[in-house]
Design a protein around this motif. Structure first.
Motif, mmCIF file in Angstrom:
data_model
loop_
_atom_site.group_PDB
_atom_site.id
_atom_site.type_symbol
_atom_site.label_atom_id
_atom_site.label_comp_id
_atom_site.label_asym_id
_atom_site.label_seq_id
_atom_site.Cartn_x
_atom_site.Cartn_y
_atom_site.Cartn_z
ATOM 1 N N SER A 222 48.739 41.308 40.977
ATOM 2 C CA SER A 222 47.447 41.321 40.542
ATOM 3 C C SER A 222 47.446 40.545 39.004
ATOM 4 N N GLU A 223 46.176 40.446 38.479
ATOM 5 C CA GLU A 223 45.983 39.909 37.180
ATOM 6 C C GLU A 223 46.296 40.903 36.244
ATOM 7 N N ARG A 224 47.185 40.734 35.238
ATOM 8 C CA ARG A 224 47.404 41.878 34.267
ATOM 9 C C ARG A 224 46.478 41.893 32.945
ATOM 10 N N GLN A 225 45.359 42.409 33.152
ATOM 11 C CA GLN A 225 44.368 42.567 32.496
ATOM 12 C C GLN A 225 43.476 43.857 32.601
ATOM 13 N N PRO B 111 42.754 40.102 43.241
ATOM 14 C CA PRO B 111 43.661 41.152 43.976
ATOM 15 C C PRO B 111 43.574 40.742 45.286
ATOM 16 N N TYR C 263 43.142 49.624 32.035
ATOM 17 C CA TYR C 263 43.657 50.311 33.207
ATOM 18 C C TYR C 263 43.345 51.692 33.344
ATOM 19 N N THR D 237 44.343 45.763 39.466
ATOM 20 C CA THR D 237 44.929 45.009 38.334
ATOM 21 C C THR D 237 45.946 45.904 37.524
ATOM 22 N N GLN E 162 36.625 47.665 40.654
ATOM 23 C CA GLN E 162 37.319 46.836 41.147
ATOM 24 C C GLN E 162 37.340 47.028 43.011
#
Length: 275
Positions: A53-56, A3, A59, A48, A67
Motif C-alpha cells: 500500500s501507499e506509505r502515508q 490498497p 497510522y 496503508t 479506509q
C-alpha cells in the motif's frame, strides 16, 4: 497506490473481508483464503503502511477504519452486495471493532482473531529510541532484511512449530513489503507510535451492538496473557472464546482449517440472526 485486493475467490456465498494486523499484508491470508473460498466470497486489503500500500499516515485506528469502510463501498459490500463478516487479526481486531461500532447495519458479523482490540500503549522499549536514530535504524533494518535467519527467527517465534517452514518464496513474501518505496520511514513511524488499538470502554461498546461476534486465539499465543481470550469475549458480548490447540499468534498460517471452521460458525450465526 490504492490498497490492493485479490478478486473474490468464489462467486457465491456470504462475503468475508480479512483485515491484517501490524506489519502484515494480504499475503498473510494465503493459507486461509482458499479454504474460506469454498463457501464464501473472500476479500482482503493492504492497509496503508503495510504490504504494498501507499506509505502515508496517519497510522491510526481511525484512519484504518475509514479506509476499511471505503473499501466496502468500493467493493459494493454492506448493501445489495451482501453484508460481510469482518475478520481482524491482531491489531486488525481494533479496526474491525471500530468499523462495527460505526456501521453495524452494513455488517454480518465480526471476528477478533488473535487480538483484543485494546490500546495498551505498547511501543518499543525506552532504549529502542536510540536505534530509531539514523543511520543506526537504516543499517539495522537493511542488515536484518538481508539475513534469512533473522526473518525465520521472527516468523518462528510468532507462528510456532505448526507453521510451514519458510522457503525462498516465503522469505520474499515477508521481506519484499519492507523494501517498497517509503517502507522504512513508515516502519519507524509505526514502531514509535506503538500498536494501534482502542480504549477498553470503546471496545466494550461492541457488546451493545446486535451483531454476531466471535473471538479466536491460538492457545499458546504469548503476545497476550492466558486470560485475554475469555476476557475479550466477555468484553464484547461474544460467546466463549475459541482456543486453537498448539497455535501461537499467527493462527491463520499455523491452523487455517481451524480458523475456517470458526468463520463458518460465525457465518451460520449471522445467517440465523438475519432471519
Amino acid at each position: 497506490m490504492p490498497p490492493r485486493s485479490p478478486p473474490p475467490y468464489a462467486r457465491n456465498g456470504p462475503p468475508v473481508v480479512l483485515v491484517h494486523g501490524a506489519f502484515e499484508s494480504v499475503d498473510t491470508w494465503s493459507r486461509l483464503a482458499p479454504l474460506l473460498a469454498r463457501d464464501h466470497r473472500v476479500y482482503a486489503l493492504d492497509l496503508t503502511g503495510d504490504g504494498y500500500s501507499e506509505r502515508q499516515g496517519p497510522y491510526t485506528v481511525d484512519h484504518f477504519t475509514r479506509q476499511l469502510l471505503g473499501f466496502l463501498d468500493a467493493m459494493h459490500l454492506g448493501g445489495p452486495g451482501g453484508r460481510p463478516l469482518l475478520v481482524g487479526h491482531s491489531s486488525g481486531a481494533a479496526v474491525v471493532t471500530e468499523a462495527a461500532l460505526r456501521a453495524p447495519g452494513r455488517l454480518g458479523g465480526v471476528m477478533l482473531l488473535d487480538g483484543d482490540a485494546l490500546d495498551t500503549g505498547a511501543g518499543p522499549p525506552p532504549a529502542f529510541k536510540y536505534v530509531l536514530i539514523d543511520p543506526y535504524r537504516t543499517s539495522l533494518l537493511r542488515l536484518g532484511l538481508g539475513i534469512d535467519a533473522v526473518i525465520r527467527g521472527v516468523y518462528d517465534a510468532q507462528c510456532g512449530p505448526a507453521c510451514p517452514r519458510l522457503d525462498a518464496a516465503g522469505l520474499d513474501q515477508w521481506r519484499r513489503p519492507l523494501r517498497v518505496p517509503g517502507a522504512e520511514s513508515a516502519l519507524w513511524s509505526m514502531l514509535a507510535a506503538g500498536v494501534p488499538g482502542l480504549p477498553a470502554d470503546r471496545v466494550a461498546r461492541l457488546a451493545g451492538v446486535r451483531l454476531p461476534k466471535s473471538v479466536v486465539f491460538g492457545a499458546q499465543d504469548d503476545v497476550f496473557t492466558r486470560q485475554t481470550p475469555q476476557e475479550t469475549a466477555r468484553r464484547i458480548g461474544a460467546p466463549p472464546a475459541t482456543l486453537i490447540p498448539g497455535a501461537r499468534h499467527l493462527t491463520m498460517i499455523s491452523s487455517p482449517e481451524a480458523v475456517a471452521t470458526a468463520v463458518d460458525r460465525l457465518t451460520a450465526a449471522s445467517v440465523a440472526a438475519s432471519r
